[in-house]
Write an enzyme that holds these catalytic residues in place. Structure first.
Site: not given
Ligand code: ARG
Length: 456
Positions: A22, A109, A154-155, A276, A282, A284, A289, A316, A321, A324
């Protein structure tokens, strides 16, 4: 060898490393990870769990690591999985066994939960401030051109004339609720999870309260299992962003319509439009948009994270993961919109004559006729019916509502007086709407003054 390598007999396969890493996206949390580790090791020393000189060395080394990352002088690799392991390995590399003490009474965690909360706390404040700037741009535009009159819809059908300022301030109100929602979400983000360990806390005598205080959280989490398992604060933030994006998307739709040849109510500054590649004429409204389009990404992020969490047993799970990327994408998308949109709104050119022209269709004042009859003591439903018949009469006789004689009007509205013939101007129509929250010029000026003061 990975930091968790003790019970493993072979090294992780490259494909696996790439699948499970990650670091490519969580490196943005590095400052918060370091902040958390500093507070944690300081507390560990205060509690006598690690020597003070170790905590000092860890603090100094963490600062150096932060500086190296700031300056792009730090090597990231998939084998070290995530930002937590990168920073811990760098510490161990520098300090040996001393560095290896930092993770006492901590798991990734609770560490990752802490990092996200610290990061989101800053993000929420930053986005709220950016939305304030957006409100300022709208109020500024309302202040300069707010007295222009355009048809309200409206509408998507002409309904009644409104002031342009009134229309813009509708969005200022929406954005205000968006900010309120963000500030409310901040309360639930601002709770300190560290010390929850992997899920069950720690046998070591840590002091969570001092960590909480030094990191400026409002309180510590009350349940370690909840603290490592839950992501509802992130889901809530994305929901808030989705609602904000929906509001921007509606404004975009208004702006796109206003720029069309059919409406022709505004012209955007060239700096905010593209042409365009084929059609030379054009111009735009791309920002509007794309903002409407990017709203879909934010909804996508919300759907992803809700779906991600719905089937997870406590506590957990590695699935988490995946929280994110949608979270960061929703944040980045909204920030991109917010960096451009306010200037586009502040610089748009208003075509007052075209607006007024469109609002001058006498049919827009039909309600004013009915309300005049109510003033004369007629029940509204009867008045509505009378004016409806008048509108039909005009249509059947191919006449505009303001082109009849009083006598002709009286065929369907026997109670009509000469005054009724004067009710077809959009200016006097808005001027009569001076109750709180309505589109009367005095009322709108009052609202503009209110917002200028609020946003000063
Ligand atoms: N990179 C992990 C996450 O974003 C961190 C936590 C990982 N924990 C584990 N027990 N592998 O969730």
């Amino acid at each position: 060898m990975a930091l968790w390598g003790g019970r493993f007999s072979t090294q992780a396969d490259k494909e696996l490393s790439e699948f499970s890493e990650s670091i490519s996206f969580d490196k943005r949390l590095y400052k918060y990870d370091i902040m958390g580790s500093k507070a944690h090791s300081t507390m560990l020393a205060e509690q006598g769990i690690i020597p003070q000189k170790t905590a000092d060395a860890i603090g100094i080394e963490l600062d150096k690591i932060e500086k190296a990352i700031d300056e792009g002088d730090f090597t990231f690799c998939a084998e070290l999985e995530d930002i937590h392991m990168h920073i811990e390995s760098a510490l161990i590399e520098k300090l040996g066994d001393e560095g290896a003490r930092v993770h006492s009474a901590r798991s990734r965690n609770d560490q990752v939960a802490l990092d996200i909360r610290l990061y989101l706390r800053d993000i929420v404040a930053e986005i709220a401030e950016m939305i304030r700037d957006f409100q300022r741009a709208l109020v500024e535009q309302a202040d300069s051109n707010g007295d222009a009159i355009l048809p309200g819809f409206t509408h998507l059908q002409h309904a009644q004339p409104v002031l342009f300022g009134h229309h813009l301030l509708a969005y200022v109100e929406m954005f205000d609720r968006d900010i309120e929602r963000l500030n409310d979400c901040a309360k639930r983000i601002n709770v300190m999870p560290l010390g929850s360990g992997a899920l069950a806390g720690s046998t070591l005598k840590i002091n969570r309260e001092t960590v909480c205080k030094s990191l400026n959280f409002s309180r510590v989490t009350r349940n370690s299992m909840d603290a490592v398992a839950d992501r509802d604060f992130a889901i809530e933030l994305i929901s808030d962003l989705a609602i904000f994006a929906m509001h921007v998307s509606r404004l975009s739709e208004d702006i796109i319509l206003w720029c069309s040849q059919e409406f022709n109510f505004i012209e955007l500054d060239d700096a905010f439009c593209t042409g365009s590649s084929l059609m030379p004429q054009k111009k735009n409204p791309d920002i509007a948009e794309l903002s409407r389009g990017k709203t879909a990404r934010v909804y996508g992020a919300l759907t992803t994270i809700l779906t991600l969490c719905k089937g997870l047993p406590l506590t957990y799970n590695r699935d988490m993961q995946e929280d994110k990327e949608p979270l960061f994408d929703a944040i980045d998308t909204v920030k991109k919109i917010l960096r451009l949109y306010p200037s586009m709104v502040a610089t748009m050119n208003i075509k007052r004559d075209n607006m007024l022209n469109a609002a001058s269709d006498p049919a827009l004042m039909a309600t004013d006729l009915a309300e005049k009859l109510v003033e004369m003591d007629m029940p509204f439903r009867t008045a509505h019916h009378r004016v409806g018949s008048f509108v039909k009469w005009c249509k059947d006789n191919n006449k505009a509502l303001n082109a009849t004689t009083l006598k002709e009007m009286q065929e369907t509205i026997p109670e009509a007086t000469a005054e009724f013939l004067e009710l077809f101007s959009p200016e006097s129509s808005v001027a009569k709407r001076e109750i709180t929250g309505a589109t009367g010029p005095k009322e709108v000026a009052k609202q503009i003054a209110f917002w200028k003061q609020q946003l000063a």
